[in-house]
Structures are given as structure tokens and as C-alpha cells.
Design an enzyme around this catalytic site. Structure first.
Site, short mmCIF file in Angstrom:
data_model
loop_
_atom_site.label_atom_id
_atom_site.label_comp_id
_atom_site.label_asym_id
_atom_site.label_seq_id
_atom_site.Cartn_x
_atom_site.Cartn_y
_atom_site.Cartn_z
N GLY A 10 0.86 -1.19 0.00
CA GLY A 10 0.00 0.00 0.00
C GLY A 10 0.89 1.23 0.00
N CYS A 11 0.64 2.14 -0.94
CA CYS A 11 1.49 3.33 -0.97
C CYS A 11 0.66 4.61 -1.06
CB CYS A 11 2.53 3.24 -2.09
SG CYS A 11 3.99 4.29 -1.77
N GLY A 15 1.14 4.55 3.70
CA GLY A 15 2.30 3.82 3.20
C GLY A 15 3.47 4.76 2.95
N GLU A 133 -2.75 -1.72 15.96
CA GLU A 133 -3.03 -0.47 16.70
C GLU A 133 -3.55 0.62 15.78
OE1 GLU A 133 -2.28 0.31 20.32
OE2 GLU A 133 -3.83 1.58 19.48
N VAL A 136 -7.49 1.51 14.86
CA VAL A 136 -8.47 2.20 15.73
C VAL A 136 -7.86 3.46 16.32
CG1 VAL A 136 -9.90 2.05 17.81
CG2 VAL A 136 -9.51 0.02 16.42
N GLU A 193 -13.65 13.17 1.81
CA GLU A 193 -13.37 12.68 0.47
C GLU A 193 -14.43 13.18 -0.52
OE1 GLU A 193 -11.04 9.95 -0.06
OE2 GLU A 193 -10.48 9.71 2.05
N ASP A 204 -16.95 3.94 8.79
CA ASP A 204 -15.57 3.95 9.28
C ASP A 204 -15.54 3.82 10.80
OD1 ASP A 204 -13.28 6.21 10.33
OD2 ASP A 204 -12.59 4.66 8.95
N LYS A 208 -14.20 0.50 13.30
CA LYS A 208 -13.30 0.64 14.45
C LYS A 208 -13.94 0.06 15.71
CE LYS A 208 -11.19 4.62 12.26
NZ LYS A 208 -11.32 6.05 11.98
#
Lengths: 318, 318
Positions: A10-11, A15, A133, A136, A193, A204, A208
Site C-alpha cells: 500500500g502506498c 504507506g 493499533e 483504531v 473525500e 468507518d 473501528k
């Protein structure tokens, strides 16, 4: 684990930050993949060069994305976009690493929210460990604090876990503006977004909370178990009314009594949960120590990358 | 460490809570001492019986306090009253345990604030480790959070670290009452001691900041290095004036730029540092993750004992 060799899948923002910051935490990125390419260097990639290439050409290297798995890595860092349901391709990436007896650190929420039981099963059969970690609360060390207190001594967890929704609601309250107006402002600022549904519909935050429920209860939860309401239907007048009563509205996620709920809630204007802007807060109810609340940046490249790299540091030597 | 055998030195509010709660954390108290007596049982003391005896007769048992050190224990729990300067007798208790290659967990601030370098030297020569989460912020996991983030990535720490002083100031602000009046109220409620100087002069908060400085900088600080001002000279009018400007006054401790300072400070009324009542808050500035703030109960028997028992759980097997 010190001086770990990282394979980063993932970039995007996270990332890229992992690439930029890994060295400061004493680790080395030996491979990185985006959706269409990979770059591999067993001695450690030149992060600057990779990021320039990504910026200029849209790819990280000339290799096939799969090449990442052949690199000599200790920890797979899964920071590709969260997907729901079967959580693919993220889940398969994690599976591959664990089956090769490597560690996995995730910021990708999909496998941890939607396939937690499968994940723990793969981990049990592997020499590698799984940490998440960063899934969340971004920079907030929510999961390691719960882990440290012992999930058995935690009776409930609630919080403001989505910075976009919180920004919109706190701006609506502060400026007396309506939802559409503030959402447009948030989009201009890059806080929301172009398609904001994942954030404003509460998905989202719910992912979490599902992750928190899995940690507190040892598994058994997916997104389908969460009762979710978003913020799209809150009129400005509701906030004015709340204000007359010394309260305001926030999108609160809660895990308690075995249930997972996300929805708009009235909270005291000056209370713990009334954080402003894009800040997040996690409130942990403990058995003997009362409530603990941790606030901080819930999202952002460097913030989330620091949580990923802190997790790498917590892993045992392989 | 699981199933640890604890030798508890000190039987005040915290010691009593450690006795009451040890079993719930999977540990066993094999010895307890107050200033004049001790009770020892290698199979684990009957906590209820010991506490009844303490309540009825003022002593915990019929043995000499020293007997605690001959018990078969894994962890010495030092929860006797904080003393300054040479930090005795607490320091000698810790020394004895480390020289016997046992672990030490402290709620007693003396050895950690005033003799940190000596403490770490003894620890280095011992098979045992020293932990002291309970010395800073009670139930707030301040030190383990800093440890987890890596002290090297923490640029400053500040906070409200004394519940008594915070209670007094927040009551003065909320009710428009003067210092003497609110202090008397606090004493009636048991929130302030008959001799409140340790709290209102800022000494308690300063000791905690000195401990934080020692952790961030690897030692070198004692109480003498702290610049300390208390709250005894703040007139009610100062709080009224502050309020007109949307601010209030709190006793804030800060460790930054190599300095340790405690004193009354103007803070935004609705800001992070304006916690109410006896609550504490620790704000950690990090290099890449922005500020993290953790609030919770900074004092109290069960709250502090839970921090002590969490530390026992973090120790490695001997």
C-alpha cells in the site's frame, strides 16, 4: 522488535509516511507495493527515490506487486485500502505472510473487522504475530492501552472515532451552518473525500468499534453486527436546540454490554466527548480505575504511520 | 508476570487496595507490612482477615516489619508514604529487594524522583526490574504510554497532576468562592489533607514531573531541579478576570526543553487542560503523531492499586 525489515503493501498517505519514517524508528523498508507495481531491495530501499518515482510516474518500481512477498522481510505492513466483506485482497496478503511465519502489522481495517476469527486462527498456526493499533484511533494508543489494562478489566469503550464526521458536526455547531455547506468546506480542505459516505454514514467509525468489540470479547463480531446511523440527516436546528441545553451533537461509537452502536448523540458541550475538529477520543471504562480518556489525531499519514511503527517495535523477535 | 507472589510494604489506602484486588489480577499477597508490624503467609494471606486486623487493632500482624523481606516473594510492592531527600526508608526497601534479585513495583514517589540514578544502578546489577506507573497520574497509564511511544519520540509532557489542587481551583472558578473557603470544603470531603501543603504548594505535582523528566532524559533530575509555585496565593478575582477572557487557572506541571516547571497557569476554559474536580490529565507531545492527552483518576486506593497491579503484569518472569 528492533531493526525490522518491512515489506509495505500500500502506498497511499499511510504507506508513504511509513517509508519516510521507518528509519527514525530503527527499521528498514526492503519492499513496497502499490496496486500495480513493487520495488524490492534487501539492503533497504531508498525511500526518497521510491516516493519521487511514485509521485512522477504513479508507480513505486518495475517489479510485479507480488514480488513483495519474495523479499527477505520480518514484518508485512498491510496499509492498503480497507475493503469490506471478504476483506480482499488485504486478507490474502496477511494470510501469505503468516503462512510464511512472518509478522503482520495492519492499518487496513478490513481483515480485523470482517475476518477477525480467521485472522486469529492463522496467527495461532504461525510463528508470526498480528498487531493492528493503527486500525483504531490512528495515533491514539487505544488498543495497547486496553491490552495493557487487560481486556477483562474493561467494561465498555466509547469514542469519537471519525475525524471527518466530527469536523462537520463541530463546524455546524460552532458556525451555525448547515450540513451541506460544512461538508463542501470539509471536502475543499481535504478533510472529507469526494465520496464521503464511508465517513458520514458512520461505516468507518463502525469498523473501528467492531475491531474494539473483537478485542474485548475475543472475536465474533463483523460490521453486520453493528447498529449504525450516520450524520447526513442532522439539521442545523438540532444543534441550536442542543446548545440551549448546554449540549451538542457528536457521532459516537460505543461497545458495551456486548453490543456495537454508532450514531449521533447528545453530549455535554464541555464534556469529555465534545472534542473539536478532526480530533478523536477513546474513552475506556475500567473495573477499578474509573474512566480513562485518550485523545489525539485519529488519522493522517505521519500519525497513522507512527502507530504502525510503534506496533513493529512491540513485536517479539522472530 | 502471571501469578506473582507480592510482598507489600505499606498498608495505607493504596496498600489496602492492593491486598483487596491482587487476586482479581491473578496474583497472591504473601506478606504485608505497615510501619510497626508484618503478616506473612507463603501460601497467600487472607486479605480480609489482615484488613480487619488493621482496622480493629491498627496492625497487620504479629511479626516484625522486617519479616516481609524473608517471605518467598517475586515482587516487592513499595506503597509506603513518599519521603523526600534520601527517600528513606522506601529506598532501602527497594535496594534490599533488588539485591535479592527480586522485582520492585512502586507507588512511592520518593526513590523514583529523588534517587532515580541510584535506583537504575541497583536495577542494572539485579535480575529484578523496577516499575513505577502508579507514581505518575494514578490510574492514567502515562509512563507505559511514553515507554511505548519511545521516550526519544516524546518532545514534551505537561499535565494536571494533583487532584487536590485541581479540585480547589475548579471549585473556586465554578462557585466564585475564595481559596480558604474551598480548601476547607476539600478537607471536609477528604479531598485535601489536614496538612494540605504537599498538594497545594505544588510539591506532589513537582515530584511527578521530576519522575517524568527522569524517564524522558534517562535520569539526572531531583525535586531540587524543579521550579515550583503553588496555588495558595491565587485570589478569587484572578479567576473572575480569567473567565471574562474565556480562560481559567489550573496548576500545570510541565517537562520540556530540559526544564521542569510547576505553577498556576491560564488555560482555555474549554480546553484540554481544563479538567474538573479531582481528575488528572497528562498531555504528551510526540514527534510525528501530534499531542496525545490521557485523562483519568490520578489518585485513590483502587485507582492507584490498579496501576500497581498492571505493572506487576508487565514484569518479565524471574
Amino acid at each position: 522488535m528492533k531493526d525490522a525489515r518491512l515489506a509495505v503493501v500500500g502506498c497511499g498517505a499511510v504507506g508513504r509516511s511509513v517509508l519516510e519514517l521507518a528509519g527514525e524508528y530503527g527499521h528498514r523498508v526492503v519492499a513496497v507495493a502499490d496496486s500495480s507495481s513493487a520495488a524490492v531491495d534487501a539492503d533497504g530501499l531508498d525511500a526518497e527515490a521510491v516516493l519521487e518515482r511514485k509521485s512522477a510516474r504513479g508507480i513505486v518500481g518495475d517489479a510485479d506487486p507480488d514480488a513483495v512477498f519474495d523479499a527477505p522481510y520480518d514484518v508485512l505492513v498491510e496499509v492498503s485500502p480497507t475493503t469490506l466483506g471478504d476483506a480482499e485482497p488485504g486478507f490474502s496478503h496477511v494470510k501469505r505472510a503468516l503462512e510464511a511465519d512472518r509478522h503482520v502489522v495492519l492499518a487496513n481495517k478490513g481483515p480485523v473487522a470482517e475476518r477477525y476469527d480467521d485472522l486469529r486462527e492463522l496467527e495461532a498456526a504461525s510463528a508470526g504475530s498480528v498487531r493492528f493499533e493503527a486500525t483504531v484511533g490512528g495515533a491514539i494508543p487505544a488498543l495497547s492501552t486496553i491490552d495493557d489494562l487487560d481486556p477483562g478489566h474493561v467494561t465498555a469503550v466509547r469514542g469519537i472515532l471519525n475525524g471527518t464526521a466530527n469536523f462537520v458536526l463541530s463546524r455546524m455547531a460552532a458556525e451555525g451552518l448547515d450540513y451541506e455547506h460544512v461538508l463542501a468546506e470539509a471536502q475543499d480542505l481535504g478533510v472529507a473525500e469526494a465520496d464521503p459516505s464511508f465517513d458520514v454514514e458512520g461505516t468507518d467509525a463502525a469498523l473501528k468499534c467492531v475491531i474494539l468489540a473483537n478485542v474485548l470479547h475475543g472475536g465474533g463480531y463483523t460490521l453486520a453486527d453493528a447498529d449504525v446511523d450516520g450524520i447526513e440527516d442532522i439539521p442545523g436546528s438540532a444543534l441550536d436546540l442542543a446548545s440551549e441545553d448546554g449540549r451538542t451533537v457528536r457521532l459516537v461509537g460505543e461497545v458495551s454490554g456486548g453490543e456495537v452502536r454508532v450514531g449521533p448523540r447528545l453530549v455535554p458541550q464541555n464534556g469529555t466527548l465534545a472534542v473539536s475538529g478532526t480530533m478523536n477520543i477513546v474513552q475506556i471504562e475500567t473495573e477499578h480505575a474509573g474512566p480513562l480518556a485518550i485523545s489525539g489525531h485519529g488519522a493522517g499519514g505521519p500519525e497513522t504511520a507512527s502507530a504502525v511503527l510503534a506496533d513493529v517495535g512491540r513485536l517479539p523477535r522472530l
